[in-house]
Design a protein around this motif. Structure first.
Motif, PDB file in Angstrom:
ATOM      1  N   LEU A 444      -6.536   9.112 -31.891  1.00 42.54           N
ATOM      2  CA  LEU A 444      -7.241   7.835 -31.952  1.00 42.54           C
ATOM      3  C   LEU A 444      -6.754   7.040 -33.159  1.00 42.54           C
ATOM      4  CD1 LEU A 444      -9.504   5.930 -30.949  1.00 42.54           C
ATOM      5  CD2 LEU A 444     -11.132   7.327 -32.233  1.00 42.54           C
ATOM      6  N   PHE A 445      -6.457   5.770 -32.926  1.00 44.08           N
ATOM      7  CA  PHE A 445      -6.008   4.871 -33.987  1.00 44.08           C
ATOM      8  C   PHE A 445      -6.812   3.585 -33.906  1.00 44.08           C
ATOM      9  CE2 PHE A 445      -2.551   7.595 -32.711  1.00 44.08           C
ATOM     10  CZ  PHE A 445      -1.998   8.026 -33.908  1.00 44.08           C
ATOM     11  N   SER A 446      -6.842   2.833 -35.003  1.00 47.38           N
ATOM     12  CA  SER A 446      -7.601   1.581 -35.017  1.00 47.38           C
ATOM     13  C   SER A 446      -6.836   0.506 -35.766  1.00 47.38           C
ATOM     14  CB  SER A 446      -8.974   1.792 -35.666  1.00 47.38           C
ATOM     15  OG  SER A 446      -8.837   2.166 -37.028  1.00 47.38           O
ATOM     16  N   SER A 447      -7.199  -0.740 -35.467  1.00 47.29           N
ATOM     17  CA  SER A 447      -6.606  -1.900 -36.130  1.00 47.29           C
ATOM     18  C   SER A 447      -7.576  -3.063 -36.018  1.00 47.29           C
ATOM     19  CB  SER A 447      -5.262  -2.257 -35.474  1.00 47.29           C
ATOM     20  OG  SER A 447      -4.746  -3.462 -36.011  1.00 47.29           O
ATOM     21  N   ASP A 448      -7.480  -3.973 -36.952  1.00 48.45           N
ATOM     22  CA  ASP A 448      -8.284  -5.203 -36.893  1.00 48.45           C
ATOM     23  C   ASP A 448      -7.566  -6.301 -36.124  1.00 48.45           C
ATOM     24  OD1 ASP A 448     -10.411  -4.147 -38.396  1.00 48.45           O
ATOM     25  OD2 ASP A 448      -9.408  -4.604 -40.278  1.00 48.45           O
TER      26      ASP A 448
END
Length: 552
Positions: A444-448
């Motif tokens: 799982l990865f995230s970004s704005d």
């Protein structure tokens, strides 16, 4: 959090080991969270003997011969069990030879040597040799002796590793990293995972031993980052459930038992290959319209069957301007690589001819379609090209242009995006180590920002390490206020079933989900697998592998 590196001790038989162990120790050696400070070896046996020269091993002759045959003729690559020297990693590290008292397959290190060991102030011992450890060595490191159990200790305690799961044709094989206790394979579990079972024992073992090489570095890094108190508080919560072990203590099969298992497996293999002479399996699409929402009765779905020279899989449905479009992977068998196509379908089931929307020199599949700020985007699977690509629609649904790479130099499959409250969450399966499998660990990865090539890795990665539910199988969706993530159960075979998981916690620090229901291939005898689910505005679409005759 520890201010200094963790002090690691190794319990080894000698300064050589399997390649998977070397790669594990190499990661620790190169990391900034731990250092190896001591090697503990058992004093060499005075009379080493080959297993084939020992009369007591004659009852296990067939098992030993079979293993030797597989190692000689069916060796997997890269070979996890190739013996290599550990000298490049372990040079200039103190070596302590200890005396052991041997009792019933167990090793007790004598107290005088235990006192010498304690002088090194070891934080964690890694058991990579010896037999079953008993006695004071289990308390000689501050945070215990960590050891692998290559098997599911819920169902298989003892050994040999993976043998019983493979020969009983179980749906998956477990692996455990645990803190050793006097209860054989009953210590506190640090890491638990499930992996694919292949047709041969050699291939099954090779794949999941490579996967387990990552467990120790991950947990040591977590221990160093969180600190002892938080790490073990979490561990106590995870191990807090009462669990009885009701199965036998498994041992190497004797000749009669091995022959019975071998003949049964060979007969199944023979029947399958005779069936393949006259038949084949083909992925097809199935759909169901339901004005009240999701279609949950699979026997009501209707087929969209491609010509026999190809298959259709990985569907994604989009409702746009009063029309339904189904995007999917299309693979023509003689071309051996997939491209992406789309068809239009109406509520009467009338479809247009498939139209190719994206074709590359490399394999394409899993056309993840989503809408963002009134524009449609697509993230196809491009693992063969070692990146995660983003495409933008220029003339929906037929024309698409490359926008950017979201990630590069990554072996990722079935990337799935979820957008909520201005946050972009990327779910994807990654092959982290050569020899491992794609379907077993979810990252799982995230970004704005959507248009970013710098995505933040979730601290709990991999957030799922289970072949039964890791690999994505479609868009995340809300139903009655609950968030669900479709995933594949690849335990029995690739894409055997679709699992619907309820997402309980999703934030920058935690991720939790629980399986709530399955789409199983049980509604028709001709169906053998189903591995995707997609839904939009009353139209539900799945894919399924169906049995078809080659001749009619």
């Amino acid at each position: 959090m520890f201010q200094n590196k963790l002090r690691i001790g190794l319990l080894l038989d000698d300064e050589s080991a399997c390649l998977w162990v070397y790669k594990m120790l190499e990661q620790i050696h190169l990391g900034d969270y731990a250092e190896i400070v001591l090697i503990v070896k058992k004093k060499a046996s005075e009379q080493p003997q080959s297993v084939f020269n020992k009369r007591k091993n004659l009852p296990f002759l067939f098992n030993n011969l079979y293993k030797k045959f597989e190692r000689s003729f069916l060796k997997a690559s890269p070979d996890a069990f190739r013996i290599v020297s550990l000298e490049p990693i372990l040079k200039q590290i103190d070596i302590l030879e200890v005396k052991c008292i041997e009792k019933k397959f167990s090793d007790y290190i004598v107290d005088t040597d235990i006192e010498k060991i304690k002088q090194y102030n070891i934080d964690v011992f890694l058991r990579l040799g010896f037999r079953i450890l008993r006695g004071n060595i289990l308390k000689s490191a501050k945070m215990g002796v960590w050891s692998y159990h290559h098997g599911d200790n819920f169902n298989y305690r003892g050994g040999p590793a993976g043998f019983w799961e493979v020969f009983k044709r179980d749906r998956e094989v477990g692996s455990v990293l645990q803190i050793l206790s006097e209860d054989l394979d009953g210590g506190e579990v640090l890491y638990r995972s499930w992996s694919t079972i292949y047709r041969t024992l050699e291939q099954s073992l090779n794949s999941y031993y490579w996967k387990t090489a990552l467990f120790v570095p991950r947990k040591l890094k977590e221990l160093h980052t969180k600190g002892e108190e938080k790490f073990f508080e979490k561990l106590r919560l995870e191990n807090g459930k009462l669990c009885f072990y009701s199965e036998r203590l498994y041992t190497t099969p004797r000749n009669s038992e091995f022959l019975s298992l071998f003949i049964s497996n060979y007969w199944d293999w023979l029947k399958l290959n005779i069936w393949k002479i006259f038949n084949f399996e083909q992925w097809v699409l199935l759909y169901s319209f339901n004005q009240n929402g999701l279609s949950t009765s699979l026997f009501r779905y209707k087929k969209l069957v491609p010509p026999k020279d190809r298959f259709w899989a990985d569907p994604f449905v989009v409702f746009e301007e009063g029309k339904y479009f189904i995007f999917f992977e299309e693979l023509i068998y003689k071309e051996t690589k997939g491209h992406l196509s789309v068809i239009e379908i109406d509520k009467k089931g009338v479809t247009s001819q498939p139209k190719v929307i994206l074709k590359k020199p490399y394999h394409l599949s899993y056309p993840f379609i989503f809408k963002y700020e009134d524009t449609y985007y697509m993230i196809p699977e491009t693992e063969e090209n070692a990146n995660i690509q983003l495409y933008q629609s220029t003339n929906f649904p037929y024309e698409w242009k490359f926008k950017m790479n979201l990630m590069e130099n990554v072996k990722a499959v079935d990337t799935t995006l979820f957008i909520e409250d201005g946050k972009f969450w990327m779910f994807t399966n990654i092959k982290v180590i050569d020899g491992g499998a794609y379907s077993e660990e979810l990252f799982l990865f995230s970004s704005d920002s959507l248009f970013s090539n710098s995505w933040t890795s979730h601290p709990a990665n991999p957030v799922v390490s289970d072949v039964k539910s890791a690999r994505p199988a479609g868009r995340l969706f809300y139903k009655d206020g609950k968030l669900y993530r479709p995933s594949q159960d690849c335990s029995y075979k690739y894409g055997y079933a679709t699992v619907i998981n309820e997402v309980l916690v999703l934030n920058e620090n935690e991720y939790k989900e629980v399986a709530v229901t399955k789409l199983l291939p049980n509604w028709s005898k001709e169906v053998s697998a189903t591995h995707s689910f997609t839904y939009d505005n009353g139209l539900s679409v799945i894919d399924a592998s169906v049995k078809r005759s080659k001749w009619f």
